[in-house]
Structures are given as C-alpha cells and as structure tokens.
Write an enzyme that holds these catalytic residues in place. Structure first.
Site, PDB file in Angstrom:
ATOM      1  CB  VAL A  11     -25.898  43.562 -63.238  1.00 62.03           C
ATOM      2  CG1 VAL A  11     -24.831  43.170 -64.261  1.00 62.03           C
ATOM      3  CG2 VAL A  11     -27.077  42.603 -63.319  1.00 62.03           C
ATOM      4  NE  ARG A  43     -31.455  56.252 -56.115  1.00 58.91           N
ATOM      5  CZ  ARG A  43     -32.355  55.308 -55.789  1.00 58.91           C
ATOM      6  NH1 ARG A  43     -33.115  55.463 -54.724  1.00 58.91           N
ATOM      7  NH2 ARG A  43     -32.475  54.209 -56.513  1.00 58.91           N
ATOM      8  CD  GLU A 127     -22.812  35.342 -74.871  1.00 58.87           C
ATOM      9  OE1 GLU A 127     -23.870  34.676 -74.800  1.00 58.87           O
ATOM     10  OE2 GLU A 127     -22.070  35.344 -75.871  1.00 58.87           O
ATOM     11  N   GLY A 132     -28.240  35.241 -69.326  1.00 56.36           N
ATOM     12  CA  GLY A 132     -27.244  35.413 -68.268  1.00 56.36           C
ATOM     13  C   GLY A 132     -25.862  34.906 -68.631  1.00 56.36           C
ATOM     14  CB  ILE A 134     -26.284  30.396 -71.023  1.00 62.70           C
ATOM     15  CG1 ILE A 134     -27.037  29.914 -69.775  1.00 62.70           C
ATOM     16  CG2 ILE A 134     -26.182  29.279 -72.042  1.00 62.70           C
ATOM     17  CD1 ILE A 134     -28.481  29.543 -70.047  1.00 62.70           C
ATOM     18  CD  GLU A 188     -37.588  42.440 -60.552  1.00 61.97           C
ATOM     19  OE1 GLU A 188     -37.762  43.237 -59.600  1.00 61.97           O
ATOM     20  OE2 GLU A 188     -36.474  42.030 -60.903  1.00 61.97           O
ATOM     21  CE  LYS A 203     -33.910  37.680 -71.152  1.00 62.04           C
ATOM     22  NZ  LYS A 203     -34.188  36.883 -69.927  1.00 62.04           N
TER      23      LYS A 203
END
Length: 430
Positions: A11, A43, A127, A132, A134, A188, A203
């Site tokens: 991100v 890093r 937000e 994401g 939206i 993941e 959320k």
C-alpha cells in the site's frame, strides 16, 4: 503541504506512486503541492516494486520523522497495534493530521486515537481501513449524519467472499477453494485472520461505531469463522434458493428489557439469491445500509489490494491537507449515544440445522418437541436418506440465539441424533 509516510509495503509504495503520478491534479484539488519529506521503514534497502523512490527519503526512525517541525500530515500504513498506536498518538497530540488504514488498531483502541485528535486539535481520517477504495466511512460519518441508521450488513473480506463464491459456483469444498484463493494471491500464507473472521470483526466494529454513534471495539463483536462451511451446506443453501456469505451485521434496536442497544456480529449466513449482497462475487466487497429516511443504500467495489487502498488513503490526504490550509477540522468523533452492546444470545435470526438421525418411528416428533420446548418455531423440514444415512434439515422462524443454543445442546444429548452436521444462520428472508 508536507507528508510523512510510515510504512512502504504494497500500500505504501502505491501511495508514493499516486503522489508522483497525480502530483499536478492533487495540487489543483488542494490548493498547494504535496511534498513527501520522509518514509519510515524497517529495511531501507528493500526493493519497493517498480515504484522509483529517492533513497534519501528512507529512515528507520519513525518517531523522529513524526516529530519533525515541517511535517503537516502523517500517513500510517504499517498496521498492527504497536508501535503504530504510539506513533499516531504522538502525531495527533502534536496537532498533525493523521491518515491511517489500520483497522486492527481502530477496532481495538480507536477511542485513544480520537481522544488524542481532540487533544491536539488534529484530523484523524481512516477511510482505507474498511472496504478499500469503496467510499463508505465518510458517507456514514457525514452524508448520513442527519439520518438514523438502523442496520448495516456487509461483505467486508474479499478472501472469504472469493472462497465462498468459488464453493457456490463449482461445488468445491473449503480446502480446495482456499487453495485456489492462495494460488491466485487472494489469501495470505496464513489465512487465519480472514477465514476465522478477525478481519471482518475489526471492520464491523468500525462500521458500528460510526453508524450508531457509540464506541464499539472488536471485543464487542460476536465472531464465528467460515472454516466449518461444507460443500453440503452450500448445496443445501442452493436447494433453498440461497447462497452463503461471511457477513458482518450491525443493528440498532431494543434489547430484551426494551433498552436501545447495539448488536454486532460476524458469521457465515445463508441469504436469498434475491438479496442485493447475494450477487457480490469474487473478491469484491459490498455494504448494505438501512436508514429511516434514506432507506436502503448499497456500496460496492474492490475492498482490498494496494491500488484501491492507496486510492482511499490519498482521498483522506486531500481532505486533511485542504482542512489544514483552510484552518478547519474534519467532523469530530460522534459518540453521544453511548448505547450498550446487546449480547449474541439476544440476536434474533432464522436457522438452518442439519441433523444425522436414526430413521425410526417418532424421530421427527421427538426432535420437533425439543424445538417447541425452547420456543424455536420450525418453518420447514426436509428428510433425506434411509436407515443409517437419514438426515433431517430444519429451517426455523426467527428466534433468539440463546434459544437455538439451548435447542442444539439438548438435541446433542438425544440417542436418536447421531450428530449435528451443521448449524447456519439464515438472514435477509421472511
């Protein structure tokens, strides 16, 4: 306007790219150019994809970067509770605006962040923490501020939605669908936060806090994962004209004593295919909001990924920067309602229960008697198989969760019930 960026993973790197690619437009929208003055990472020498970044911007001293006098807005995309909480609090108390995507921190201790923002007279925007790109939180916080929201129902985790959509479309089991999601990059290596509902619960807490003007934490959210959903459950849902989704549900209403309260839960549920959320497939997110005056509203789009999340971050950066130039602030936290949290036992919904039973006379009457004893009304019954493979599928009318739990506990003690194959809630129907 000078920016400090904490974190430069997927991100963060996209935030840097958008700041560069859209520099002219962002300057026009804000009324002043945005300048990235530092990036705090663990890093500094690590490659950041294809995004060209001046190495001189990197530092390992996040706190030192935050304390710089020339920093106006701090962007936090590190995630986790600590040290992110300390960094954000430091920035807010110093009067610096903060933009964060940290849903876990907001759900666990958002109150501390809001208190720090009030103390420092600073903006706190988040937000990107839910769904994401939206545009969802700002409508809840601002556009619908004159209305009374009664219910929020959402699909807010793309990984689980992809898995359940794949199971629905192909008949695959959970394990096979998870393997596909992992191969495609939707899941993941450790999918626990997604499939056990932790991500969605965080959320849900944020959504409920905004919708009902009450501080709700992740600990207040009833959470049930979707690893127990089987191909048989999906087939049974299809037979009922339903599909299964991992839903977050937040409701405002009276508790068993008539006191206005809030119920927040995350769990898999069957919903009719006619419901607006039923057609949300793949890794998309959608949130269905019900309000007294506005009626029903639907927010839909990509809920995860570097670029969509970075888009939401930049939207908040623009708002924060414009406020600082104008000498104004964003709307402060609204928690005037202070509504109590309603326990899961008082949540009223319908249920789909699959029982493996002995196929002999009186079984159905005995099972129905247990439901009646605990005041759980049966809507439909379907029996399949014979002898050792007999199965009863029961769908109830609406009943409190505590009544269902007592019913299931007693059914488990009956010698005619070999096992309870599944218990799923049914939402969105009559």
């Amino acid at each position: 306007m000078r920016l400090a960026l904490l974190g430069c993973g997927t991100v963060g790197a996209e935030v840097v790219r958008l700041l560069t690619d859209q520099a002219a437009d962002l300057t026009a929208r804000i009324g002043a150019p945005l300048e990235l003055v530092g990036i705090a990472v663990r890093r500094p020498g690590r490659r950041r994809g294809d995004v060209p970044i001046d190495p001189a911007l990197f530092t390992t001293d996040a706190l030192g970067l935050i304390k710089r006098d020339d920093v106006d807005v701090v962007i936090e995309v590190v995630g986790g509770i600590e040290p992110a909480r300390g960094w954000i609090v430091e920035a807010l108390r110093a009067g610096k605006s903060v933009v964060t995507a940290n849903k876990a921190l907001l759900a666990e201790d958002g109150g501390t962040l809001h208190d720090a923002a009030a103390e420092g007279g600073a903006d706190l925007y988040y937000e990107a923490s839910v769904a994401g790109a939206i545009p969802l939180l700002r409508p809840l916080r601002e556009s619908l501020h004159g209305d009374r929201i009664t219910r929020v129902t959402g699909i807010v985790n793309g990984t689980t939605n992809f898995i359940l959509s794949s199971m629905d479309a192909t008949g695959a089991g959970f394990t096979e669908a998870l393997e596909e999601a992992t191969e495609l990059g939707y899941a993941e290596a450790d999918p626990t936060a997604d499939v056990e509902g932790f991500d969605a619960a965080a959320k849900a807490a944020i959504l409920a806090s905004l919708a009902f003007h009450t501080r709700v934490t992740a600990a207040d959210v009833f959470r049930e994962g979707m690893t127990g959903v089987t191909a048989g459950d999906v087939a049974s849902a299809n037979a009922m004209g339903c599909t299964i989704k991992l839903l977050c549900l937040a409701e405002r209403g009276p508790d068993s004593h008539g006191t206005e309260s809030v119920s927040v839960r995350v769990h898999p549920a069957m919903i009719p295919r006619s419901h607006p959320l039923a057609s949300v497939g793949d890794a998309f997110n959608a949130v269905f909001v019900e309000a007294e005056a506005a009626g029903q509203l639907m927010f839909y789009g990509r809920g995860a990924g570097g670029t969509p999340t970075a888009s939401a971050v930049l939207g908040d950066v623009v708002a924060a920067a414009r406020n600082r130039l104008a000498g104004t602030r964003a709307p402060s936290e609204s928690v005037y309602a202070h509504l109590p949290i309603r326990p899961i036992g008082e949540a009223v919904t319908r249920y789909h229960i699959s029982l493996d039973v002995a196929d002999r006379q009186g079984v159905l009457a005995t099972v129905a008697g247990v439901f009646a004893k605990h005041e759980v009304s049966i809507a439909t019954v379907r029996q399949s198989g014979r002898e050792a493979d007999a199965t009863l599928v029961i769908v109830t009318h609406g009943a409190p969760d505590s009544h269902l739990a007592a019913t299931v506990a007693e059914l488990e003690q009956l010698d005619i019930v070999r096992s309870i194959a599944s218990v799923l809630r049914v939402e969105g129907g009559a």
